[in-house]
Design a protein around this motif. Structure first.
Motif, PDB file in Angstrom:
ATOM      1  N   ASP A 277       0.825  -1.208   0.000  1.00  0.00           N
ATOM      2  CA  ASP A 277       0.000   0.000   0.000  1.00  0.00           C
ATOM      3  C   ASP A 277       0.860   1.260   0.000  1.00  0.00           C
ATOM      4  O   ASP A 277       0.523   2.249  -0.649  1.00  0.00           O
ATOM      5  N   ASN A 278       1.975   1.219   0.743  1.00  0.00           N
ATOM      6  CA  ASN A 278       2.883   2.367   0.753  1.00  0.00           C
ATOM      7  C   ASN A 278       3.415   2.633  -0.647  1.00  0.00           C
ATOM      8  O   ASN A 278       3.588   3.780  -1.053  1.00  0.00           O
ATOM      9  N   MET A 279       3.675   1.552  -1.369  1.00  0.00           N
ATOM     10  CA  MET A 279       4.262   1.709  -2.703  1.00  0.00           C
ATOM     11  C   MET A 279       3.249   2.330  -3.663  1.00  0.00           C
ATOM     12  O   MET A 279       3.583   3.231  -4.429  1.00  0.00           O
ATOM     13  N   ASP A 280       2.013   1.837  -3.625  1.00  0.00           N
ATOM     14  CA  ASP A 280       0.986   2.377  -4.521  1.00  0.00           C
ATOM     15  C   ASP A 280       0.732   3.851  -4.227  1.00  0.00           C
ATOM     16  O   ASP A 280       0.559   4.662  -5.124  1.00  0.00           O
ATOM     17  N   LEU A 281       0.724   4.165  -2.934  1.00  0.00           N
ATOM     18  CA  LEU A 281       0.487   5.549  -2.531  1.00  0.00           C
ATOM     19  C   LEU A 281       1.627   6.454  -3.011  1.00  0.00           C
ATOM     20  O   LEU A 281       1.403   7.582  -3.467  1.00  0.00           O
ATOM     21  N   THR A 282       2.843   5.930  -2.920  1.00  0.00           N
ATOM     22  CA  THR A 282       3.995   6.707  -3.373  1.00  0.00           C
ATOM     23  C   THR A 282       3.895   7.002  -4.863  1.00  0.00           C
ATOM     24  O   THR A 282       4.129   8.126  -5.308  1.00  0.00           O
ATOM     25  N   LEU A 283       3.528   5.971  -5.644  1.00  0.00           N
ATOM     26  CA  LEU A 283       3.377   6.174  -7.086  1.00  0.00           C
ATOM     27  C   LEU A 283       2.294   7.213  -7.364  1.00  0.00           C
ATOM     28  O   LEU A 283       2.442   8.073  -8.229  1.00  0.00           O
ATOM     29  N   ALA A 284       1.203   7.134  -6.595  1.00  0.00           N
ATOM     30  CA  ALA A 284       0.106   8.087  -6.781  1.00  0.00           C
ATOM     31  C   ALA A 284       0.606   9.509  -6.544  1.00  0.00           C
ATOM     32  O   ALA A 284       0.231  10.435  -7.266  1.00  0.00           O
ATOM     33  N   HIS A 285       1.476   9.687  -5.554  1.00  0.00           N
ATOM     34  CA  HIS A 285       1.989  11.024  -5.278  1.00  0.00           C
ATOM     35  C   HIS A 285       2.899  11.524  -6.397  1.00  0.00           C
ATOM     36  O   HIS A 285       2.924  12.714  -6.694  1.00  0.00           O
ATOM     37  N   VAL A 286       3.622  10.582  -7.012  1.00  0.00           N
ATOM     38  CA  VAL A 286       4.474  10.975  -8.135  1.00  0.00           C
ATOM     39  C   VAL A 286       3.616  11.507  -9.280  1.00  0.00           C
ATOM     40  O   VAL A 286       3.892  12.566  -9.848  1.00  0.00           O
ATOM     41  N   VAL A 287       2.549  10.766  -9.583  1.00  0.00           N
ATOM     42  CA  VAL A 287       1.666  11.198 -10.666  1.00  0.00           C
ATOM     43  C   VAL A 287       0.975  12.513 -10.281  1.00  0.00           C
ATOM     44  O   VAL A 287       0.810  13.413 -11.101  1.00  0.00           O
ATOM     45  N   ILE A 303      -7.079  11.165  -5.356  1.00  0.00           N
ATOM     46  CA  ILE A 303      -5.868  10.428  -4.982  1.00  0.00           C
ATOM     47  C   ILE A 303      -6.199   8.943  -4.828  1.00  0.00           C
ATOM     48  O   ILE A 303      -5.437   8.071  -5.234  1.00  0.00           O
ATOM     49  N   ASN A 304      -7.378   8.660  -4.256  1.00  0.00           N
ATOM     50  CA  ASN A 304      -7.793   7.269  -4.087  1.00  0.00           C
ATOM     51  C   ASN A 304      -7.897   6.544  -5.412  1.00  0.00           C
ATOM     52  O   ASN A 304      -7.397   5.433  -5.570  1.00  0.00           O
ATOM     53  N   GLY A 305      -8.582   7.190  -6.355  1.00  0.00           N
ATOM     54  CA  GLY A 305      -8.741   6.599  -7.677  1.00  0.00           C
ATOM     55  C   GLY A 305      -7.386   6.399  -8.345  1.00  0.00           C
ATOM     56  O   GLY A 305      -7.123   5.384  -8.980  1.00  0.00           O
ATOM     57  N   LEU A 306      -6.529   7.382  -8.125  1.00  0.00           N
ATOM     58  CA  LEU A 306      -5.195   7.330  -8.703  1.00  0.00           C
ATOM     59  C   LEU A 306      -4.387   6.174  -8.115  1.00  0.00           C
ATOM     60  O   LEU A 306      -3.656   5.478  -8.824  1.00  0.00           O
ATOM     61  N   THR A 307      -4.548   5.958  -6.795  1.00  0.00           N
ATOM     62  CA  THR A 307      -3.815   4.883  -6.142  1.00  0.00           C
ATOM     63  C   THR A 307      -4.198   3.534  -6.729  1.00  0.00           C
ATOM     64  O   THR A 307      -3.351   2.679  -6.972  1.00  0.00           O
ATOM     65  N   SER A 344      -3.149  10.792 -17.223  1.00  0.00           N
ATOM     66  CA  SER A 344      -1.709  10.964 -17.124  1.00  0.00           C
ATOM     67  C   SER A 344      -1.106   9.621 -17.507  1.00  0.00           C
ATOM     68  O   SER A 344      -1.816   8.758 -18.007  1.00  0.00           O
ATOM     69  N   GLU A 345       0.142   9.453 -17.253  1.00  0.00           N
ATOM     70  CA  GLU A 345       0.711   8.139 -17.521  1.00  0.00           C
ATOM     71  C   GLU A 345       1.855   7.865 -16.567  1.00  0.00           C
ATOM     72  O   GLU A 345       2.383   8.772 -15.920  1.00  0.00           O
ATOM     73  N   LEU A 346       2.152   6.601 -16.450  1.00  0.00           N
ATOM     74  CA  LEU A 346       3.242   6.180 -15.590  1.00  0.00           C
ATOM     75  C   LEU A 346       4.207   5.428 -16.498  1.00  0.00           C
ATOM     76  O   LEU A 346       3.795   4.563 -17.262  1.00  0.00           O
ATOM     77  N   THR A 347       5.479   5.789 -16.413  1.00  0.00           N
ATOM     78  CA  THR A 347       6.439   5.118 -17.291  1.00  0.00           C
ATOM     79  C   THR A 347       7.251   4.099 -16.504  1.00  0.00           C
ATOM     80  O   THR A 347       7.333   4.162 -15.273  1.00  0.00           O
ATOM     81  N   ARG A 348       7.834   3.188 -17.237  1.00  0.00           N
ATOM     82  CA  ARG A 348       8.682   2.175 -16.625  1.00  0.00           C
ATOM     83  C   ARG A 348       9.812   2.844 -15.833  1.00  0.00           C
ATOM     84  O   ARG A 348      10.152   2.427 -14.726  1.00  0.00           O
ATOM     85  N   GLY A 349      10.350   3.917 -16.407  1.00  0.00           N
ATOM     86  CA  GLY A 349      11.433   4.630 -15.745  1.00  0.00           C
ATOM     87  C   GLY A 349      10.990   5.190 -14.400  1.00  0.00           C
ATOM     88  O   GLY A 349      11.708   5.076 -13.405  1.00  0.00           O
ATOM     89  N   GLU A 350       9.800   5.785 -14.360  1.00  0.00           N
ATOM     90  CA  GLU A 350       9.318   6.356 -13.103  1.00  0.00           C
ATOM     91  C   GLU A 350       9.116   5.279 -12.047  1.00  0.00           C
ATOM     92  O   GLU A 350       9.492   5.438 -10.892  1.00  0.00           O
ATOM     93  N   VAL A 351       8.491   4.187 -12.472  1.00  0.00           N
ATOM     94  CA  VAL A 351       8.237   3.120 -11.503  1.00  0.00           C
ATOM     95  C   VAL A 351       9.541   2.575 -10.964  1.00  0.00           C
ATOM     96  O   VAL A 351       9.700   2.370  -9.756  1.00  0.00           O
ATOM     97  N   SER A 352      10.518   2.370 -11.850  1.00  0.00           N
ATOM     98  CA  SER A 352      11.737   1.776 -11.306  1.00  0.00           C
ATOM     99  C   SER A 352      12.494   2.798 -10.468  1.00  0.00           C
ATOM    100  O   SER A 352      13.100   2.440  -9.458  1.00  0.00           O
ATOM    101  N   GLN A 353      12.409   4.068 -10.840  1.00  0.00           N
ATOM    102  CA  GLN A 353      13.079   5.088 -10.048  1.00  0.00           C
ATOM    103  C   GLN A 353      12.460   5.202  -8.646  1.00  0.00           C
ATOM    104  O   GLN A 353      13.131   5.103  -7.629  1.00  0.00           O
ATOM    105  N   VAL A 354      11.140   5.372  -8.644  1.00  0.00           N
ATOM    106  CA  VAL A 354      10.443   5.645  -7.389  1.00  0.00           C
ATOM    107  C   VAL A 354      10.325   4.400  -6.527  1.00  0.00           C
ATOM    108  O   VAL A 354      10.596   4.400  -5.328  1.00  0.00           O
ATOM    109  N   LEU A 355       9.927   3.323  -7.175  1.00  0.00           N
ATOM    110  CA  LEU A 355       9.583   2.155  -6.399  1.00  0.00           C
ATOM    111  C   LEU A 355      10.790   1.271  -6.136  1.00  0.00           C
ATOM    112  O   LEU A 355      11.082   0.899  -5.000  1.00  0.00           O
ATOM    113  N   ILE A 356      11.503   0.957  -7.206  1.00  0.00           N
ATOM    114  CA  ILE A 356      12.654   0.066  -7.030  1.00  0.00           C
ATOM    115  C   ILE A 356      13.769   0.794  -6.264  1.00  0.00           C
ATOM    116  O   ILE A 356      14.274   0.291  -5.262  1.00  0.00           O
ATOM    117  N   GLU A 357      14.110   2.014  -6.715  1.00  0.00           N
ATOM    118  CA  GLU A 357      15.197   2.722  -6.024  1.00  0.00           C
ATOM    119  C   GLU A 357      14.751   3.233  -4.657  1.00  0.00           C
ATOM    120  O   GLU A 357      15.554   3.398  -3.750  1.00  0.00           O
TER     121      GLU A 357
END
Lengths: 627, 181
Positions: A277-287, A303-307, A344-357
């Motif tokens: 849940d923390n990860m999904d919320l973090t991605l939502a904040h990035v978007v 934000i909920n829908g975005l999450t 909006s959109e989420l890119t592979r780069g963003e996910v790996s930057q935000v979530l993986i890193e």
């Protein structure tokens, strides 16, 4: 937390034993998760091979007046205002005080957050709150009859019990072999509260099992007898269970007993309040930030829908494929979908930057978990982790548990190893569906191992990441009395009471505390600790408070060991126990001299008893927060 | 509900038969044979082959609509005037609908093709083929077996399950109006 003392000694034990009845037909595993609950069951096969467990569809409200059976029950409880619904809109096919648990509750909570209770399970192991006092939802309006974390757990369990009863009317749940799972990191009082909730539901036979162990049992069940070919004596399996709200770590060694492979759980990690849940919320904040930079400000409901949208996008982008970006749409609230939606959109780069890193960075094997200075002004809330890096929590765990394998027969430990070297890894929990996450964890771990000339870990695969815990628990209930493999290990901590040192009082200084061991590490169920010689003078009929401590790394202390010094982080304080000894055949106010004895009951939970030194009386001290 | 429907439709059919011209005539002239009747230009309604129609249960249709609206905003979508929006806006909305409707449908049923033959390949149908599952098109002659080309693989639904319903719920409200306080 308050602890009361019940009058007689072995009442729970005898109850448990006599409670085993012949009607037992099913082995039932219940995963009481932080975000989702699952019930799996299998028919008991008394002579032969264990049956493979299946999942019970749990009836729950999905809309007013509509009940649907789904494979999981969301652990959300909604407390409606009286004017919100007619009674018949929120009734279940069985009588239940809090009927709004599950999908509909979660949906309503997204729009009305101050009436929803979520993460009750995380509250259950917070030692600094009274878990039997009704304070949830935290910010509820005045008309809400608040509930305690304990009551919520009980309601969720009751709901699952009723759903079972409806489908298996001839096999009441309390007559079945029930195993309820808890995080390995649950401290004794949280385990006790869980069992107590089960007992109040009439499930007197229920036993507890640690979730990472359940996941491993599920893997064993899946591989049948073949599991012995996949691991060898001396292997050390790291179980990484990343759920919606928590991360749970355990180490299980492959040992040998009478020529057959056995499993021994050698260490468990701390309770890490960090999950998917923390990860999904973090991605939502990035978007959200991205939209803000384009001049669009999101409302809280968006934000909920975005999450939700981010969760799905994350799984696509971290799967093993070539998808470079996933479009995200936050649907409008109003009926104009085309006019009011945001995209909006989420890119592979963003996910790996935000979530993986962000959550799984490359760190050194000796990395320390980072703490933030606590703000002096803080409201009551769950102690979410300061450090979101799960790899750092893992490094910390493996380094702290460095000595875990020292006395395990069959396991060779490299002398220069600075952390535990696992040979196998089992991932569990929804986050592991994103292969990018598991790949990164493997990379990090294998790097550490390479630096110490150890072989890379082997990934154990094939479990159902959402249902493995419940299925493994059901499997465990089947093999528990039979011939199947069992994970041994006993308690994963040593327990201590605090004693004030006998020294002259120094004004303005708290007397230093000594830790007196009452239960050593690794006590097996059904055993009791040697009676320590230290006696405590207790006044009958008056509350007395003990400070309780645990250590997940001191493996050599025995009952009676007295520590006046320990390294930072070696020993953690739990909620204090407050005892009021009932008078029995003493006068109220009389001082009796007692010894404290620890016992691990057949259910695998810690029990403390106060035994009168000269006399017959003994009192059971249960971790009970009732006044 | 289903029982009632079929009960009433049976009554309807019974009425239809009783009031049909042929039945009335056959009552008046018991000796008139059917051959005679045809020759006389009276068309008999063959009682044995009358189709027993029933109204299908509307509740599950409404339930499904509500689910498709909740998960995929389907009713919002089809009630909007597409011409007023740009392609980007329509596409964004379509994504919500597609993802939501798909999720909702797969949650409540499973789909399988009727035929596993690849589309465009030859297919052989025996003389007694399942006429509900296969539809013949084009140049249909003879009595089968038939050889043809698969144009559409067909779909069948399995494991359809919809939520259970409490008494007194008006399902015609497929999406409640939302009022924020």
């Amino acid at each position: 937390m308050r602890v009361t003392v019940s009058e007689t000694v072995s009442e729970t034990l005898s109850e448990t034993v006599s409670g085993t009845v012949s009607e037992t037909k099913f082995s039932v595993g219940i995963d009481l998760g932080t975000t989702h609950c699952v019930l799996a069951y299998a028919e008991l096969n008394h002579d032969g091979e264990p049956n493979s467990p299946e999942v019970l569809a749990i009836g729950q409200l999905i809309a007013p007046g509509q009940v649907e059976s789904l494979p999981a029950l969301c652990s959300f409880l909604y407390l409606p205002n009286e004017a919100e619904f007619d009674t018949h809109q929120i009734q279940l096919p069985w009588p239940q005080a809090h009927s709004m648990i599950g999908n509909f509750a979660r949906d309503l909570g997204n729009k009305t957050p101050n009436r929803i209770i979520s993460s009750a399970k995380s509250w259950l192991c917070q030692a600094d709150v009274d878990r039997r006092s009704a304070f949830l939802p935290l910010h509820a309006p005045d008309d809400v009859q608040k509930l305690s974390p304990y009551q919520v757990s009980k309601s969720v369990l009751q709901h699952m019990q009723s759903a079972w009863q409806q489908q298996k009317p001839d096999s009441p749940l309390h007559e079945q072999q029930v195993v309820i799972t808890v995080p390995a990191s649950f401290e004794p009082s949280a385990r006790d509260l869980t069992l107590d909730a089960a007992r109040e539901c009439g499930l007197h036979n229920a036993i507890l099992l640690e979730e990472p162990q359940a996941a491993l049992y599920s893997w064993i069940a899946q591989n049948d007898s073949d599991w012995r070919q996949q691991v060898t004596l001396g292997d050390v399996i790291l179980v990484v269970d990343i759920g919606g709200g928590t991360t749970d770590l355990s180490l299980i060694a492959v040992t040998e007993e009478e020529g057959a492979l056995q499993l021994t759980r050698v260490a468990v990690g701390d309770h890490v309040l960090l999950g998917g849940d923390n990860m999904d919320l973090t991605l939502a904040h990035v978007v959200n930030r991205k939209l803000a930079s384009q001049g669009t400000r999101l409302q809280p409901w968006q934000i909920n829908g975005l999450t939700h949208a981010c969760r799905a996008a994350k799984e696509t982008l971290l799967a093993d494929n070539d998808t470079q970006q996933v479009p995200l749409v936050v649907p409008s609230r109003g009926s104009s979908l085309m006019g009011g939606s945001l995209s909006s959109e989420l890119t592979r780069g963003e996910v790996s930057q935000v979530l993986i890193e962000g959550f799984f960075p490359h760190v050194e094997s000796h990395a320390k978990v980072q703490k933030r200075a606590k703000s002096a002004l803080s409201t009551i809330s769950l102690p979410f982790e300061d450090d979101p890096a799960i790899t750092r929590h893992l490094a910390n765990f493996l380094t702290r548990q460095q000595s875990a394998l020292h006395n395990i027969p069959g396991v060779n430990v490299k002398e220069q190893a600075s952390f535990v070297h696992p040979t196998g890894i089992l991932f569990n929990g929804g986050v592991a569906k994103a292969t990018g996450v598991t790949q990164r964890m493997l990379e990090v771990l294998n790097n550490w191992l390479l630096n110490e000339d150890a072989n890379p870990v082997k990934e154990l695969q094939g479990i159902d990441l959402d249902q493995a815990v419940a299925k493994g628990a059901s499997y465990y209930a089947q093999v528990r009395d039979g011939s199947g493999v069992r994970i041994r290990g006993g308690t994963a901590a040593a327990y201590y009471v605090g004693i004030e040192s006998a020294m002259p009082a120094i004004p303005g200084m708290e007397p230093p505390i000594e830790a007196y061991c009452i239960a050593p590490f690794g006590m097996e169920e059904g055993t009791q600790a040697q009676l320590p010689s230290q006696a405590f003078a207790l006044t009958v009929g008056e509350p007395v408070q003990f400070r309780l401590f645990e250590s997940k790394i001191r493996r050599d202390d025995h009952a009676g060991t007295r520590l006046d010094y320990w390294d930072e982080g070696e020993i953690t304080e739990l909620a204090p126990i407050e005892i009021t000894l009932s008078a029995e055949h003493h006068q109220g106010g009389q001082v009796v001299s007692v010894q404290l004895q620890a016992h691990i009951n057949e259910l695998g939970t810690l029990e403390l008893r106060a035994m009168e030194q000269q006399g017959e009386t003994s009192w059971k001290i249960s971790f009970d927060t009732r006044n | 509900m289903e029982l009632n429907t079929s009960f009433f439709s049976r009554i309807a059919i019974a009425c239809k038969i009783i009031f049909s011209k042929a039945y009335a005539l056959s009552l008046l002239n018991p000796e008139t044979s059917s051959v005679q009747a045809i020759e006389d230009g009276i068309i008999l309604e063959p009682i044995e082959t009358v189709s027993t129609l029933k109204h299908t249960d509307q509740e599950s249709a409404l339930q499904l609509l509500a689910i498709l609206q909740k998960e995929g905003r389907l009713i919002d979508f089809i009630n909007e005037d597409v011409s007023a929006f740009s392609d980007d806006q329509v596409a964004a909305a379509a994504r919500v609908v597609l993802a939501g409707v798909k999720k909702a449908l797969y949650q409540h049923m499973s789909f399988a093709p009727v035929s596993d033959t690849l589309v465009g390949n030859n297919i052989h149908l025996p003389a007694d083929f399942d006429k509900n599952a296969y539809r013949l098109t084009g140049n249909i002659t003879g009595s089968g077996p038939f050889n043809g080309t698969l144009v559409h693989k067909g779909w069948k639904v399995a494991d359809l399950s919809l939520p259970q319903l409490a008494d007194g719920i008006d399902l015609h409200v497929v999406a409640a109006a939302e009022v924020e306080l």
